[in-house]
Design an enzyme around this catalytic site. Structure first.
Site, PDB file in Angstrom:
ATOM      1  N   GLY A  36       0.846  -1.205   0.000  1.00 48.74           N
ATOM      2  CA  GLY A  36       0.000   0.000   0.000  1.00 48.74           C
ATOM      3  C   GLY A  36       0.876   1.247   0.000  1.00 48.74           C
ATOM      4  O   GLY A  36       0.712   2.159  -0.832  1.00 48.74           O
ATOM      5  N   HIS A  37       1.855   1.284   0.919  1.00 48.78           N
ATOM      6  CA  HIS A  37       2.805   2.406   0.954  1.00 48.78           C
ATOM      7  C   HIS A  37       3.563   2.499  -0.376  1.00 48.78           C
ATOM      8  O   HIS A  37       3.761   3.592  -0.920  1.00 48.78           O
ATOM      9  CB  HIS A  37       3.828   2.213   2.075  1.00 48.78           C
ATOM     10  CG  HIS A  37       3.249   2.123   3.451  1.00 48.78           C
ATOM     11  ND1 HIS A  37       3.419   1.018   4.243  1.00 48.78           N
ATOM     12  CD2 HIS A  37       2.520   2.990   4.179  1.00 48.78           C
ATOM     13  CE1 HIS A  37       2.825   1.211   5.409  1.00 48.78           C
ATOM     14  NE2 HIS A  37       2.265   2.398   5.396  1.00 48.78           N
ATOM     15  N   GLN A  61      -1.719  10.230  17.854  1.00 51.44           N
ATOM     16  CA  GLN A  61      -2.911   9.710  17.186  1.00 51.44           C
ATOM     17  C   GLN A  61      -3.369   8.355  17.736  1.00 51.44           C
ATOM     18  O   GLN A  61      -4.307   7.774  17.224  1.00 51.44           O
ATOM     19  CB  GLN A  61      -2.709   9.663  15.673  1.00 51.44           C
ATOM     20  CG  GLN A  61      -1.744   8.609  15.189  1.00 51.44           C
ATOM     21  CD  GLN A  61      -1.453   8.776  13.703  1.00 51.44           C
ATOM     22  OE1 GLN A  61      -0.832   9.746  13.279  1.00 51.44           O
ATOM     23  NE2 GLN A  61      -1.913   7.836  12.893  1.00 51.44           N
ATOM     24  N   GLY A 147      -3.322   7.409   1.153  1.00 55.73           N
ATOM     25  CA  GLY A 147      -4.126   6.289   0.677  1.00 55.73           C
ATOM     26  C   GLY A 147      -5.611   6.505   0.936  1.00 55.73           C
ATOM     27  O   GLY A 147      -5.999   7.044   1.974  1.00 55.73           O
ATOM     28  N   VAL A 176      -4.789  -0.649  -1.934  1.00 54.69           N
ATOM     29  CA  VAL A 176      -4.068  -1.830  -2.428  1.00 54.69           C
ATOM     30  C   VAL A 176      -4.460  -3.009  -1.542  1.00 54.69           C
ATOM     31  O   VAL A 176      -4.465  -2.897  -0.315  1.00 54.69           O
ATOM     32  CB  VAL A 176      -2.542  -1.601  -2.392  1.00 54.69           C
ATOM     33  CG1 VAL A 176      -1.785  -2.858  -2.776  1.00 54.69           C
ATOM     34  CG2 VAL A 176      -2.174  -0.435  -3.304  1.00 54.69           C
ATOM     35  N   SER A 186      -0.421  -2.298   7.960  1.00 54.86           N
ATOM     36  CA  SER A 186       0.657  -2.710   8.869  1.00 54.86           C
ATOM     37  C   SER A 186       0.079  -3.552   9.997  1.00 54.86           C
ATOM     38  O   SER A 186       0.767  -4.383  10.588  1.00 54.86           O
ATOM     39  CB  SER A 186       1.357  -1.477   9.448  1.00 54.86           C
ATOM     40  OG  SER A 186       1.780  -0.641   8.398  1.00 54.86           O
TER      41      SER A 186
END
Ligand code: AMP
Length: 280
Positions: A36-37, A61, A147, A176, A186
């Protein structure tokens, strides 16, 4: 590939790139780099002369009961992957570099940051907008890549950039997925075999919702159906499934134009989110 840890070094590098008229693309991450990254990095490399990736697990966060300490930090592997992608620079500051002991300022978007994920993570988006602002000030990019998987986050950041007048284009990139449909994350590392299989329910719920939208079901029936689906799995909990306007994130009741379906759920102890867009 350059690796920098301080804001001042980062700003100096960025100033030098701008003097050379090189456009800077920026991909903020918390590390544990996956495909994805990588898709964001590739897009940045295509559209810019220099690409900066930040790796920073942002304590602000995470809620007090969340996985800040357990969050994966495979730093050596991350750097290896980013080097293979020909990233120009990795910005990897320490927590102390970003939040000095007397830190007392935050940035908060107040409309899109309500509801959806904020219902269970009340301070999460304030932590995100604050760190992204600080990273934007450090990196000073022309383009920033986020994303769509974290769709509410993407829309909040786009609004923040517009409201505060950052001269940065925020570009959303498609989700993705693994070959079976699970969105890359992750946090997928946390899933044991049993829950990895159950995690497929996240994407299949989205697909089912889309199918029901297309066959003109009532929104309340769609929600009820998906909730029933999740009730059959005792270690899984659906947090929300919501059909929204892709720009405002307001709930949609008529299915015309662009439609986004958002989902959040806990599978075992792992919180997963996903999204899909359709046009009618
Ligand atoms: P994170 O490291 O989880 O904070 O993610 C960094 C960036 O990668 C965010 O903009 C995410 O939305 C994006 N991202 C994470 N997973 C995916 C994925 N499966 N597909 C596309 N982008 C992703």
């Amino acid at each position: 590939m350059k690796i920098l840890k301080t804001v001042i070094e980062m700003q100096n590098w960025s100033d030098a790139q701008r003097l050379k008229k090189r456009s800077i693309g920026f991909v903020p991450t918390m590390g544990a780099i996956h495909d994805g990254h990588s898709s964001l990095v590739r897009r940045s490399r295509q559209e810019n002369q220099a690409t900066v990736v930040s790796i920073f697990v942002n304590p602000a966060q995470f809620g007090p009961q969340e996985d800040f300490h357990a969050y994966p930090r495979p730093r050596t592997l991350d750097l290896k992957i980013l080097r293979a992608h020909n990233v120009d620079l990795v910005f990897a500051p320490t927590v102390h570099e970003m939040y000095k002991n007397d830190f007392s300022t935050c940035v908060e978007e107040s409309v899109r940051s309500k509801g959806l994920c904020a219902d269970t993570r009340p301070d999460h988006f304030r932590g995100v907008t604050t760190i992204v602002t600080k990273l934007f000030i450090a990196v000073n990019p022309h383009n920033a890549y986020f994303g769509e998987k974290d769709y509410q986050q993407l829309k909040i950041i786009q609004k923040m950039v517009k409201d505060l007048g950052f001269n940065i284009k925020v570009i959303g990139c498609p989700v993705v997925r693994e070959s079976d449909g699970l969105a890359r994350s992750s946090r997928n590392k946390y899933l044991d075999r049993e829950h990895r299989a159950k995690a497929l329910l996240v994407y299949s719920s989205l697909q089912k919702a889309v199918e029901m939208i297309k066959s003109k079901n009532k929104i309340s029936d769609i929600y009820a159906y998906i909730h029933r689906l999740w009730q059959q799995h005792d270690t899984c909990r659906l947090e929300y499934i919501r059909v929204v306007d892709p720009e405002t994130l307001e709930e949609k009741h008529t299915f015309v134009g662009r439609i986004r379906v958002l989902i959040a759920a806990t599978v075992g102890n792992t919180r997963l989110i996903d999204t899909i867009e359709i046009r009618r």
